[in-house]
Design a protein around this motif. Structure first.
Motif, PDB file in Angstrom:
ATOM      1  N   GLU A 202       0.829  -1.206   0.000  1.00  0.00           N
ATOM      2  CA  GLU A 202       0.000   0.000   0.000  1.00  0.00           C
ATOM      3  C   GLU A 202       0.866   1.261   0.000  1.00  0.00           C
ATOM      4  OE1 GLU A 202      -2.639  -0.261   3.301  1.00  0.00           O
ATOM      5  OE2 GLU A 202      -3.830  -1.911   2.442  1.00  0.00           O
ATOM      6  N   HIS A 203       1.971   1.224   0.749  1.00  0.00           N
ATOM      7  CA  HIS A 203       2.903   2.355   0.747  1.00  0.00           C
ATOM      8  C   HIS A 203       3.476   2.562  -0.654  1.00  0.00           C
ATOM      9  CE1 HIS A 203       6.208   5.022   1.717  1.00  0.00           C
ATOM     10  NE2 HIS A 203       7.098   4.104   1.374  1.00  0.00           N
ATOM     11  N   ARG A 204       3.852   1.503  -1.303  1.00  0.00           N
ATOM     12  CA  ARG A 204       4.403   1.620  -2.662  1.00  0.00           C
ATOM     13  C   ARG A 204       3.353   2.139  -3.638  1.00  0.00           C
ATOM     14  NH1 ARG A 204       9.181  -0.469  -1.640  1.00  0.00           N
ATOM     15  NH2 ARG A 204       9.536  -2.566  -0.805  1.00  0.00           N
ATOM     16  N   ALA A 205       2.113   1.745  -3.436  1.00  0.00           N
ATOM     17  CA  ALA A 205       1.048   2.190  -4.339  1.00  0.00           C
ATOM     18  C   ALA A 205       0.791   3.689  -4.236  1.00  0.00           C
ATOM     19  CB  ALA A 205      -0.231   1.415  -4.046  1.00  0.00           C
ATOM     20  N   ARG A 206       1.167   4.290  -3.116  1.00  0.00           N
ATOM     21  CA  ARG A 206       1.000   5.745  -2.945  1.00  0.00           C
ATOM     22  C   ARG A 206       2.173   6.537  -3.513  1.00  0.00           C
ATOM     23  NH1 ARG A 206      -1.011   3.835   2.176  1.00  0.00           N
ATOM     24  NH2 ARG A 206       1.046   4.126   3.111  1.00  0.00           N
ATOM     25  N   ALA A 207       3.139   5.868  -4.106  1.00  0.00           N
ATOM     26  CA  ALA A 207       4.343   6.538  -4.613  1.00  0.00           C
ATOM     27  C   ALA A 207       3.995   7.463  -5.776  1.00  0.00           C
ATOM     28  CB  ALA A 207       5.367   5.505  -5.071  1.00  0.00           C
ATOM     29  N   LEU A 208       4.791   8.517  -5.909  1.00  0.00           N
ATOM     30  CA  LEU A 208       4.654   9.383  -7.088  1.00  0.00           C
ATOM     31  C   LEU A 208       5.046   8.581  -8.330  1.00  0.00           C
ATOM     32  CD1 LEU A 208       6.225  12.690  -5.712  1.00  0.00           C
ATOM     33  CD2 LEU A 208       3.814  12.250  -6.185  1.00  0.00           C
ATOM     34  N   ASN A 209       4.195   8.610  -9.318  1.00  0.00           N
ATOM     35  CA  ASN A 209       4.396   7.782 -10.499  1.00  0.00           C
ATOM     36  C   ASN A 209       3.792   8.494 -11.702  1.00  0.00           C
ATOM     37  OD1 ASN A 209       4.236   5.821 -12.555  1.00  0.00           O
ATOM     38  ND2 ASN A 209       4.009   4.157 -11.083  1.00  0.00           N
ATOM     39  N   PRO A 210       4.570   8.752 -12.765  1.00  0.00           N
ATOM     40  CA  PRO A 210       4.014   9.446 -13.928  1.00  0.00           C
ATOM     41  C   PRO A 210       2.863   8.687 -14.594  1.00  0.00           C
ATOM     42  CG  PRO A 210       6.191   8.540 -14.406  1.00  0.00           C
ATOM     43  CD  PRO A 210       5.983   8.430 -12.938  1.00  0.00           C
ATOM     44  N   GLU A 211       2.791   7.381 -14.345  1.00  0.00           N
ATOM     45  CA  GLU A 211       1.675   6.604 -14.891  1.00  0.00           C
ATOM     46  C   GLU A 211       0.387   6.830 -14.103  1.00  0.00           C
ATOM     47  OE1 GLU A 211       2.022   4.922 -17.679  1.00  0.00           O
ATOM     48  OE2 GLU A 211       4.125   5.529 -17.743  1.00  0.00           O
ATOM     49  N   ARG A 212       0.533   7.319 -12.860  1.00  0.00           N
ATOM     50  CA  ARG A 212      -0.644   7.599 -12.020  1.00  0.00           C
ATOM     51  C   ARG A 212      -0.451   8.984 -11.385  1.00  0.00           C
ATOM     52  NH1 ARG A 212       0.937   2.639 -10.179  1.00  0.00           N
ATOM     53  NH2 ARG A 212       1.474   3.534  -8.137  1.00  0.00           N
ATOM     54  N   PRO A 213      -0.560  10.037 -12.176  1.00  0.00           N
ATOM     55  CA  PRO A 213      -0.242  11.373 -11.674  1.00  0.00           C
ATOM     56  C   PRO A 213      -1.197  11.833 -10.574  1.00  0.00           C
ATOM     57  CG  PRO A 213      -1.269  11.500 -13.844  1.00  0.00           C
ATOM     58  CD  PRO A 213      -0.995  10.054 -13.580  1.00  0.00           C
ATOM     59  N   VAL A 214      -0.611  12.442  -9.521  1.00  0.00           N
ATOM     60  CA  VAL A 214      -1.384  13.056  -8.448  1.00  0.00           C
ATOM     61  C   VAL A 214      -0.750  14.411  -8.131  1.00  0.00           C
ATOM     62  CG1 VAL A 214      -2.134  10.877  -7.396  1.00  0.00           C
ATOM     63  CG2 VAL A 214       0.015  11.929  -6.658  1.00  0.00           C
ATOM     64  N   LEU A 215      -1.502  15.247  -7.442  1.00  0.00           N
ATOM     65  CA  LEU A 215      -1.005  16.571  -7.058  1.00  0.00           C
ATOM     66  C   LEU A 215      -0.622  16.553  -5.592  1.00  0.00           C
ATOM     67  CD1 LEU A 215      -0.552  19.594  -7.702  1.00  0.00           C
ATOM     68  CD2 LEU A 215      -2.925  19.971  -7.004  1.00  0.00           C
ATOM     69  N   ARG A 216       0.622  16.912  -5.295  1.00  0.00           N
ATOM     70  CA  ARG A 216       1.080  17.034  -3.913  1.00  0.00           C
ATOM     71  C   ARG A 216       1.894  18.308  -3.762  1.00  0.00           C
ATOM     72  NH1 ARG A 216       3.150  10.829  -2.861  1.00  0.00           N
ATOM     73  NH2 ARG A 216       1.100   9.866  -3.070  1.00  0.00           N
ATOM     74  N   GLY A 217       1.865  18.840  -2.545  1.00  0.00           N
ATOM     75  CA  GLY A 217       2.698  20.005  -2.272  1.00  0.00           C
ATOM     76  C   GLY A 217       2.188  21.285  -2.879  1.00  0.00           C
ATOM     77  N   SER A 218       0.868  21.411  -3.004  1.00  0.00           N
ATOM     78  CA  SER A 218       0.294  22.613  -3.598  1.00  0.00           C
ATOM     79  C   SER A 218       0.313  23.766  -2.591  1.00  0.00           C
ATOM     80  CB  SER A 218      -1.148  22.341  -4.043  1.00  0.00           C
ATOM     81  OG  SER A 218      -1.942  21.995  -2.923  1.00  0.00           O
ATOM     82  N   ALA A 219      -0.038  24.953  -3.063  1.00  0.00           N
ATOM     83  CA  ALA A 219      -0.245  26.107  -2.187  1.00  0.00           C
ATOM     84  C   ALA A 219      -1.743  26.284  -1.992  1.00  0.00           C
ATOM     85  CB  ALA A 219       0.356  27.373  -2.804  1.00  0.00           C
ATOM     86  N   GLN A 220      -2.171  26.453  -0.735  1.00  0.00           N
ATOM     87  CA  GLN A 220      -3.595  26.536  -0.428  1.00  0.00           C
ATOM     88  C   GLN A 220      -3.895  27.789   0.376  1.00  0.00           C
ATOM     89  OE1 GLN A 220      -4.316  22.861   1.666  1.00  0.00           O
ATOM     90  NE2 GLN A 220      -4.613  21.682  -0.213  1.00  0.00           N
ATOM     91  N   ASN A 221      -5.034  28.372   0.111  1.00  0.00           N
ATOM     92  CA  ASN A 221      -5.500  29.502   0.905  1.00  0.00           C
ATOM     93  C   ASN A 221      -6.099  29.003   2.223  1.00  0.00           C
ATOM     94  OD1 ASN A 221      -4.725  31.514  -0.885  1.00  0.00           O
ATOM     95  ND2 ASN A 221      -6.615  31.303  -2.089  1.00  0.00           N
ATOM     96  N   PRO A 222      -6.237  29.905   3.207  1.00  0.00           N
ATOM     97  CA  PRO A 222      -6.674  29.462   4.546  1.00  0.00           C
ATOM     98  C   PRO A 222      -7.998  28.717   4.568  1.00  0.00           C
ATOM     99  CG  PRO A 222      -5.813  31.692   4.663  1.00  0.00           C
ATOM    100  CD  PRO A 222      -5.872  31.338   3.211  1.00  0.00           C
ATOM    101  N   ASP A 223      -8.949  29.082   3.692  1.00  0.00           N
ATOM    102  CA  ASP A 223     -10.261  28.436   3.739  1.00  0.00           C
ATOM    103  C   ASP A 223     -10.153  26.949   3.421  1.00  0.00           C
ATOM    104  OD1 ASP A 223      -9.485  29.059   1.147  1.00  0.00           O
ATOM    105  OD2 ASP A 223     -11.545  29.241   0.410  1.00  0.00           O
ATOM    106  N   VAL A 224      -9.161  26.570   2.619  1.00  0.00           N
ATOM    107  CA  VAL A 224      -8.965  25.171   2.260  1.00  0.00           C
ATOM    108  C   VAL A 224      -7.905  24.528   3.155  1.00  0.00           C
ATOM    109  CG1 VAL A 224      -8.186  23.593   0.437  1.00  0.00           C
ATOM    110  CG2 VAL A 224      -9.664  25.540  -0.117  1.00  0.00           C
ATOM    111  N   PHE A 225      -6.820  25.263   3.401  1.00  0.00           N
ATOM    112  CA  PHE A 225      -5.681  24.677   4.120  1.00  0.00           C
ATOM    113  C   PHE A 225      -6.087  24.112   5.475  1.00  0.00           C
ATOM    114  CE2 PHE A 225      -2.267  24.821   7.194  1.00  0.00           C
ATOM    115  CZ  PHE A 225      -1.216  24.213   6.523  1.00  0.00           C
ATOM    116  N   PHE A 226      -6.822  24.890   6.257  1.00  0.00           N
ATOM    117  CA  PHE A 226      -7.103  24.446   7.624  1.00  0.00           C
ATOM    118  C   PHE A 226      -8.121  23.316   7.663  1.00  0.00           C
ATOM    119  CE2 PHE A 226      -5.165  28.596   8.307  1.00  0.00           C
ATOM    120  CZ  PHE A 226      -4.195  28.245   9.220  1.00  0.00           C
ATOM    121  N   GLN A 227      -9.010  23.256   6.673  1.00  0.00           N
ATOM    122  CA  GLN A 227      -9.898  22.095   6.589  1.00  0.00           C
ATOM    123  C   GLN A 227      -9.093  20.830   6.290  1.00  0.00           C
ATOM    124  OE1 GLN A 227     -13.731  22.579   4.435  1.00  0.00           O
ATOM    125  NE2 GLN A 227     -13.057  24.685   4.085  1.00  0.00           N
TER     126      GLN A 227
END
Length: 345
Positions: A202-227
């Protein structure tokens, strides 16, 4: 199962387990944790394999910050990573630790706890370094002697995979890191039995992989960040129960039982000391001597300090307890009390 008894110190006990269950080990030496990295490097150079039959990659970075960054990157690729550090070295890892915990990424950092330099440098052990990383979101698991270092080190590696909470497994610098004891070594079969391959997958399945692109490390405004920040709460609420289940499985395997808080002493004690680390070993002996003199005293050894389970702590105390003394091994100027004391009160 017949197990081998070995005479080793706390650093070697931690390194032994970490090398067995890791694929990437990033290191940078700092007293008194340096032998852990040196041993891991030596074992990999000799071709010693982990429980999956591969030789862990050990890389010395330019600083402890680099070591934490390398581990962070390795974890994001789905590898199992670890590092070793102490004192100011742990402080340099804090930015990456916030990210690792915020991304719910399993790992274990093994720390030979040492005083953070203030008015002067000291290479000896208090808990000022591990107390400084409480806000990062890492779980904190404490060991008091070399046997516990090996045992709880493995428990930390197993629990982090199930809980997804990263762990700092710490023990006192020099007093435990360099204390040589005869202990029962965990065999590779013991370690394999504790590490769930399904959770590794399961840990390996969460890896960053160009075949399964996900967004991580984005910038968020307070209304979203704290939720989103509050969304980690269920993981931390579940963590103590997960750690106890892992401890119970370990006890079934080895016969050595651990709990989130271990009580030793008179069953109807009225006075109880609460502390963690190597000091708990001394208090244990003192309690046994005082009971023989007719005193109703006891000691609570804190194992899982973060997340702190108030229910488990209260369950560990005898119902007859009237007085509690909390012994911290750190100084936080300007507060109403030191961290463990405030948690207990």
């Amino acid at each position: 199962m017949t197990r081998t008894f070995v005479t080793i110190d706390g650093n070697e006990a931690a390194a032994y387990v970490a090398h067995q269950v890791s694929e990437v080990i990033a290191i940078y030496p700092i007293t008194p944790s340096s032998p852990m990295g040196e041993l891991a490097d030596e074992w990999s150079a000799q071709g010693r394999t982990n429980i999956w039959g591969t030789v862990p990659t050990v890389t010395e970075m330019q600083s402890e910050g680099g070591a934490a960054g390398a581990v962070h990157g390795a974890l994001q690729t789905g590898a199992l990573g670890t590092t070793f550090t102490a004192s100011q070295g742990l402080l340099l890892m804090i930015p990456n630790m916030h990210k690792i915990a915020g991304e719910l990424t399993p790992t274990v950092f093994h720390v030979a706890a040492r005083t953070v330099a203030t008015h002067a440098l000291s290479i000896f052990g208090d808990h000022s370094d591990v107390m400084a990383i409480r806000p990062t979101g890492f779980a904190l698991l404490a060991s008091g002697n070399a046997q516990e270092v090996m045992d709880l080190g493995l428990i930390a590696h197993a629990a982090t995979l199930e809980s997804r909470i990263p762990f700092v497994h710490f023990f006192d610098g020099f007093r435990t890191s360099h204390e040589v004891l005869k202990i029962e070594r965990l065999e590779p079969d013991d370690i394999r039995a504790m590490i769930d391959d399904r959770l590794v997958a399961e840990h390996r399945a969460r890896a960053l992989n160009p075949e399964r692109p996900v967004l991580r490390g984005s910038a968020q405004n307070p209304d979203v960040f704290f939720q989103a920040r509050e969304a980690v709460n269920p993981y931390y609420l579940a963590c103590p129960q997960i750690v106890q289940r892992v401890m119970d499985r370990f006890a079934q395997r080895t016969g050595r039982a651990y709990h989130l808080f271990d009580y030793v002493g008179h069953p109807e004690a009225d006075s109880v000391i609460v502390l963690m680390g190597s000091g708990a070993e001394t208090a244990h002996e003192a309690v046994e001597a005082l009971i023989k003199q007719g005193r109703r005293v006891g000691v609570v050894k804190v194992r899982l300090y973060r997340p702190f389970s108030a229910a488990a702590f209260l369950d560990a105390l005898p119902p007859t307890t009237r007085r509690i003394a909390v012994l911290d091994r750190t100084k936080e100027p300007g507060t109403l009390g030191e961290p463990l004391y405030l948690d207990v009160t």
